[in-house]
Scaffold this active site. Sequence first.
Site, short mmCIF file in Angstrom:
data_model
loop_
_atom_site.label_atom_id
_atom_site.label_comp_id
_atom_site.label_asym_id
_atom_site.label_seq_id
_atom_site.Cartn_x
_atom_site.Cartn_y
_atom_site.Cartn_z
N HIS A 1 0.94 2.69 7.82
CA HIS A 1 -0.12 3.09 6.88
C HIS A 1 0.34 4.31 6.06
O HIS A 1 0.30 4.30 4.83
CB HIS A 1 -1.40 3.41 7.67
CG HIS A 1 -2.54 3.88 6.82
ND1 HIS A 1 -3.55 3.04 6.41
CD2 HIS A 1 -2.84 5.10 6.31
CE1 HIS A 1 -4.41 3.72 5.67
NE2 HIS A 1 -4.02 4.98 5.60
N GLU A 2 0.80 5.33 6.76
CA GLU A 2 1.24 6.54 6.05
C GLU A 2 2.47 6.24 5.19
O GLU A 2 2.66 6.84 4.13
CB GLU A 2 1.53 7.68 7.04
CG GLU A 2 0.34 8.09 7.92
CD GLU A 2 -0.95 8.38 7.17
OE1 GLU A 2 -0.90 8.74 5.99
OE2 GLU A 2 -2.04 8.22 7.78
N HIS B 1 1.31 5.14 1.86
CA HIS B 1 0.97 6.29 1.02
C HIS B 1 2.26 6.95 0.51
O HIS B 1 2.37 7.33 -0.66
CB HIS B 1 0.18 7.33 1.83
CG HIS B 1 -1.25 6.96 2.09
ND1 HIS B 1 -2.13 6.64 1.09
CD2 HIS B 1 -1.96 6.86 3.25
CE1 HIS B 1 -3.33 6.38 1.62
NE2 HIS B 1 -3.24 6.50 2.93
N GLU C 1 -5.28 4.16 -1.12
CA GLU C 1 -5.57 3.40 0.11
C GLU C 1 -5.12 1.95 -0.03
O GLU C 1 -4.76 1.31 0.95
CB GLU C 1 -7.06 3.47 0.44
CG GLU C 1 -7.47 4.77 1.11
CD GLU C 1 -6.75 5.03 2.43
OE1 GLU C 1 -6.62 4.10 3.25
OE2 GLU C 1 -6.32 6.18 2.64
ZN ZN Z 1 -4.90 6.34 4.23
#
Ligand code: ZN
Length: 503
Positions: free
Chosen positions: A267-268, A271, A297
């Site tokens: 997830h990171e 980003h 997101e």
């Molecule tokens: Zn996030």
Amino acid sequence: MTTDAAFAELTTRLQRVHALGTVAELLGWDEQVNLPPGGAEQRGAQQAALAEAMQAAASDRRTGELLAGLEANAEALTADQRVVVAHGRKDYDRATKLPVEFVREKAAQGSRGYHAWVRAKAADDFAGYAPVLEKNLELAKREAGYLGWGGREYDYMLDKHDPGLTAAAVERLFDALKRDLVPLVREITGSPTAARARAAAAKLRGFPVEGQRVFLREVTERLGFDYARGRIDVSLHPFCSGTGSDVRMTTRFNADEPLDSLFSSIHETGHGLYEQGLPAAQLGTALGLHAGMAVHESQSRLWENQVARSRGFWRGFEPRFRALFPAQTAGLTGEELSLAVNAVQPTLIRVDADEVTYNLHILLRFELEKKLFAGELAVGDLPAAWRAASRDMVGLEPATDREGVLQDVHWSDGAFGYFPSYCLGNMLAAQLWYRARALRPGLEEEFARGDFSWLLGWLRAEVHAQGRRCDALELARRVTGEELSPRALVRYLRERYGAAEGA
Ligand code: ZN
């Protein structure tokens, strides 16, 4: 002074403000990763001094003059220059239109609010926290008023995180999502597949941290994260900060939850890939900044969910996973691993939620925020409203406020209007996913070979390189050819988790 010279000077000034902001971010990263416990007070003083310097730079009168001059000559500007000027104006107004006493009051309240929340959560004491929430709500409304959003305060809060979004637009999207998602969740969680997935997930225990570290480094590197321009460390709560050529991600490890550290790292990484893909030369102006939290997101969730929970991804990485953890995976079939990766289980706590039920937590928060701002719900009635909404949407009712209205930190420092970004990001991620697959039908086969380069290249061109040229709604339209809507998300969840699959 020519328009180009004025624009160049404005750019230098905007980039300087941004550079100061990245220093503040770095101090924040350090605080969560390295800072010795005794250093907190000194760090607070450093942050305060820096905040003052940032405020002075952001509100410098010369910037206002340059903006006014360029706005008066708007027809001489290129489309890109107009984007930079428009966003520069927004930031300049924010920096200059809020009275100094208000900014001071809000900063003090933010820190008081956080500590009050920590205490209230520990003691399960909503009554002790309610005055903080009342105050934060009042400050948020006043802030909107100062900036010209009087009467549309909740729109202002949404626009702060996602430029261009309004409560009416979000409500339309969320109502449509709720209609399909609530019954779909009941169907998915009640299926025999879901029960088997939960049993499989429970088998993943005792994974040495060292092996997890190696695996997630290999995975994130393969996805395309550039470790020459970024790094990953350990913190209590995973996050990603920094931009351009210095992107800092964090993760956490738990021997009994190997998938938690893996998926939160991916997830990171999503980003981080976005930040690393922003145009370096434009860093600090709207052309080199991300397009808002919903788009951010969408990037983290696309990699975390659509990509890393796919069969293709695990066909590619399963052998390596087994080689690193031979004893832990010996009793686990390939099908069980795939089920464990996609386990769904409704929970009271948002941050523990899987990708299916997560959206329900956001719908709940949006409805309550909207009512708070419209004056249809009093702060004192929040706990009861939360319990009712949780029963209605998640299908579970919290026995304590700690597991209900007190669970999130966001409202404690006045971050209203932030939650919807998570769910809008899920919608956009699903839309991007179907568009990518339509353009590249063999995508999952490439994943199985450990090749993610086409997907990253496509996102770089269509999303990352665009900076802040368009908001989430416009981006959806331009990249996918369709309006932002929950249709793709519902289709994706149905295809991946529906009773038909793997039952
Ligand atoms: Zn996030």
